[in-house]
Write a protein that holds these residues in place. Sequence first.
Motif, PDB file in Angstrom:
ATOM      1  N   LEU A  30       0.822  -1.207   0.000  1.00  0.00           N
ATOM      2  CA  LEU A  30       0.000   0.000   0.000  1.00  0.00           C
ATOM      3  C   LEU A  30       0.854   1.253   0.000  1.00  0.00           C
ATOM      4  O   LEU A  30       1.923   1.291   0.608  1.00  0.00           O
ATOM      5  N   LEU A  31       0.366   2.256  -0.690  1.00  0.00           N
ATOM      6  CA  LEU A  31       0.971   3.581  -0.690  1.00  0.00           C
ATOM      7  C   LEU A  31      -0.134   4.601  -0.495  1.00  0.00           C
ATOM      8  O   LEU A  31      -1.275   4.365  -0.885  1.00  0.00           O
ATOM      9  N   THR A  32       0.219   5.745   0.074  1.00  0.00           N
ATOM     10  CA  THR A  32      -0.738   6.837   0.129  1.00  0.00           C
ATOM     11  C   THR A  32      -0.582   7.671  -1.137  1.00  0.00           C
ATOM     12  O   THR A  32       0.437   7.579  -1.839  1.00  0.00           O
ATOM     13  N   TYR A  33      -1.580   8.489  -1.416  1.00  0.00           N
ATOM     14  CA  TYR A  33      -1.488   9.382  -2.571  1.00  0.00           C
ATOM     15  C   TYR A  33      -0.242  10.259  -2.451  1.00  0.00           C
ATOM     16  O   TYR A  33       0.469  10.479  -3.436  1.00  0.00           O
ATOM     17  N   GLY A  34       0.045  10.727  -1.245  1.00  0.00           N
ATOM     18  CA  GLY A  34       1.225  11.557  -1.021  1.00  0.00           C
ATOM     19  C   GLY A  34       2.522  10.812  -1.249  1.00  0.00           C
ATOM     20  O   GLY A  34       3.489  11.363  -1.782  1.00  0.00           O
ATOM     21  N   GLU A  35       2.564   9.551  -0.844  1.00  0.00           N
ATOM     22  CA  GLU A  35       3.771   8.744  -1.066  1.00  0.00           C
ATOM     23  C   GLU A  35       4.001   8.512  -2.551  1.00  0.00           C
ATOM     24  O   GLU A  35       5.148   8.565  -3.018  1.00  0.00           O
ATOM     25  N   VAL A  36       2.936   8.257  -3.289  1.00  0.00           N
ATOM     26  CA  VAL A  36       3.075   8.079  -4.739  1.00  0.00           C
ATOM     27  C   VAL A  36       3.653   9.351  -5.346  1.00  0.00           C
ATOM     28  O   VAL A  36       4.599   9.308  -6.142  1.00  0.00           O
ATOM     29  N   ALA A  37       3.091  10.499  -4.956  1.00  0.00           N
ATOM     30  CA  ALA A  37       3.568  11.779  -5.491  1.00  0.00           C
ATOM     31  C   ALA A  37       5.044  11.995  -5.165  1.00  0.00           C
ATOM     32  O   ALA A  37       5.832  12.364  -6.044  1.00  0.00           O
ATOM     33  N   VAL A  67      -4.176   4.528  -0.935  1.00  0.00           N
ATOM     34  CA  VAL A  67      -5.167   4.952   0.051  1.00  0.00           C
ATOM     35  C   VAL A  67      -4.814   6.354   0.543  1.00  0.00           C
ATOM     36  O   VAL A  67      -3.729   6.862   0.259  1.00  0.00           O
ATOM     37  N   THR A  68      -5.713   6.954   1.305  1.00  0.00           N
ATOM     38  CA  THR A  68      -5.424   8.267   1.870  1.00  0.00           C
ATOM     39  C   THR A  68      -4.400   8.128   2.992  1.00  0.00           C
ATOM     40  O   THR A  68      -4.102   7.022   3.445  1.00  0.00           O
ATOM     41  N   SER A  69      -3.911   9.244   3.481  1.00  0.00           N
ATOM     42  CA  SER A  69      -2.914   9.221   4.552  1.00  0.00           C
ATOM     43  C   SER A  69      -3.467   8.629   5.841  1.00  0.00           C
ATOM     44  O   SER A  69      -2.699   8.186   6.699  1.00  0.00           O
ATOM     45  N   THR A  70      -4.787   8.579   5.991  1.00  0.00           N
ATOM     46  CA  THR A  70      -5.407   7.986   7.174  1.00  0.00           C
ATOM     47  C   THR A  70      -5.822   6.539   6.934  1.00  0.00           C
ATOM     48  O   THR A  70      -6.435   5.915   7.800  1.00  0.00           O
ATOM     49  N   GLY A  71      -5.538   6.005   5.752  1.00  0.00           N
ATOM     50  CA  GLY A  71      -5.904   4.638   5.431  1.00  0.00           C
ATOM     51  C   GLY A  71      -7.311   4.485   4.885  1.00  0.00           C
ATOM     52  O   GLY A  71      -7.794   3.373   4.701  1.00  0.00           O
ATOM     53  N   ARG A  72      -7.966   5.605   4.595  1.00  0.00           N
ATOM     54  CA  ARG A  72      -9.333   5.558   4.062  1.00  0.00           C
ATOM     55  C   ARG A  72      -9.304   5.073   2.620  1.00  0.00           C
ATOM     56  O   ARG A  72      -8.412   5.399   1.851  1.00  0.00           O
ATOM     57  N   VAL A  92      -9.054  -4.931   6.082  1.00  0.00           N
ATOM     58  CA  VAL A  92      -9.886  -3.749   5.915  1.00  0.00           C
ATOM     59  C   VAL A  92     -11.067  -3.852   6.861  1.00  0.00           C
ATOM     60  O   VAL A  92     -11.677  -4.913   6.998  1.00  0.00           O
ATOM     61  N   LYS A  93     -11.384  -2.751   7.530  1.00  0.00           N
ATOM     62  CA  LYS A  93     -12.564  -2.684   8.389  1.00  0.00           C
ATOM     63  C   LYS A  93     -13.304  -1.412   8.054  1.00  0.00           C
ATOM     64  O   LYS A  93     -12.746  -0.317   8.086  1.00  0.00           O
ATOM     65  N   GLY A  94     -14.574  -1.573   7.678  1.00  0.00           N
ATOM     66  CA  GLY A  94     -15.324  -0.408   7.246  1.00  0.00           C
ATOM     67  C   GLY A  94     -14.690   0.130   5.971  1.00  0.00           C
ATOM     68  O   GLY A  94     -14.422  -0.620   5.037  1.00  0.00           O
ATOM     69  N   ASN A  95     -14.405   1.392   5.951  1.00  0.00           N
ATOM     70  CA  ASN A  95     -13.790   2.028   4.786  1.00  0.00           C
ATOM     71  C   ASN A  95     -12.317   2.389   5.028  1.00  0.00           C
ATOM     72  O   ASN A  95     -11.807   3.318   4.418  1.00  0.00           O
ATOM     73  N   HIS A  96     -11.663   1.638   5.927  1.00  0.00           N
ATOM     74  CA  HIS A  96     -10.269   1.922   6.244  1.00  0.00           C
ATOM     75  C   HIS A  96      -9.419   0.649   6.262  1.00  0.00           C
ATOM     76  O   HIS A  96      -9.906  -0.422   6.614  1.00  0.00           O
ATOM     77  N   VAL A  97      -8.156   0.823   5.936  1.00  0.00           N
ATOM     78  CA  VAL A  97      -7.180  -0.252   6.043  1.00  0.00           C
ATOM     79  C   VAL A  97      -6.838  -0.396   7.518  1.00  0.00           C
ATOM     80  O   VAL A  97      -6.696   0.617   8.232  1.00  0.00           O
ATOM     81  N   VAL A  98      -6.716  -1.622   7.972  1.00  0.00           N
ATOM     82  CA  VAL A  98      -6.371  -1.898   9.371  1.00  0.00           C
ATOM     83  C   VAL A  98      -4.893  -2.256   9.419  1.00  0.00           C
ATOM     84  O   VAL A  98      -4.432  -3.125   8.684  1.00  0.00           O
ATOM     85  N   ALA A  99      -4.171  -1.564  10.300  1.00  0.00           N
ATOM     86  CA  ALA A  99      -2.735  -1.848  10.441  1.00  0.00           C
ATOM     87  C   ALA A  99      -2.538  -3.271  10.942  1.00  0.00           C
ATOM     88  O   ALA A  99      -3.281  -3.755  11.792  1.00  0.00           O
ATOM     89  N   SER A 100      -1.555  -3.944  10.399  1.00  0.00           N
ATOM     90  CA  SER A 100      -1.249  -5.315  10.814  1.00  0.00           C
ATOM     91  C   SER A 100      -0.642  -5.291  12.201  1.00  0.00           C
ATOM     92  O   SER A 100       0.150  -4.401  12.519  1.00  0.00           O
TER      93      SER A 100
END
Length: 101
Positions: A30-37, A67-72, A92-100
């Motif tokens: 996984l990467l955030t949009y900011g990390e990709v940029a 994903v977003t910076s908050t894992g959304r 994934v739980k709800g609309n967020h990635v769950v940290a391992s």
Amino acid sequence: MPGDAVDRSSWTDFELAVAAVLDDTGPGELLTYGEVAAEAGFPGAARAVGNFLRQAPDGAFPWWRVVTSTGRLAPGAPGEHAARLRNEGVRVKGNHVVASP
């Protein structure tokens, strides 16, 4: 790679750089949009990455690995986003990635 069938001859340097980062992202990674940029050499261009992914041809890139910076998950497609991530072993739980743990 998914993006290989897409004609990139008229793409901007930004688009080519973002595509290269996405092409190198593997299953379950996984990467955030900011990390990709930032990895593409355009720090601060997270929104532009999101716009690029929204406008990309269907199946051109593994958009679900971003994903977003908050894992959304992606607005507008959280169900599909979650299913694709779960298929790659991401929790994934709800609309967020769950940290391992």
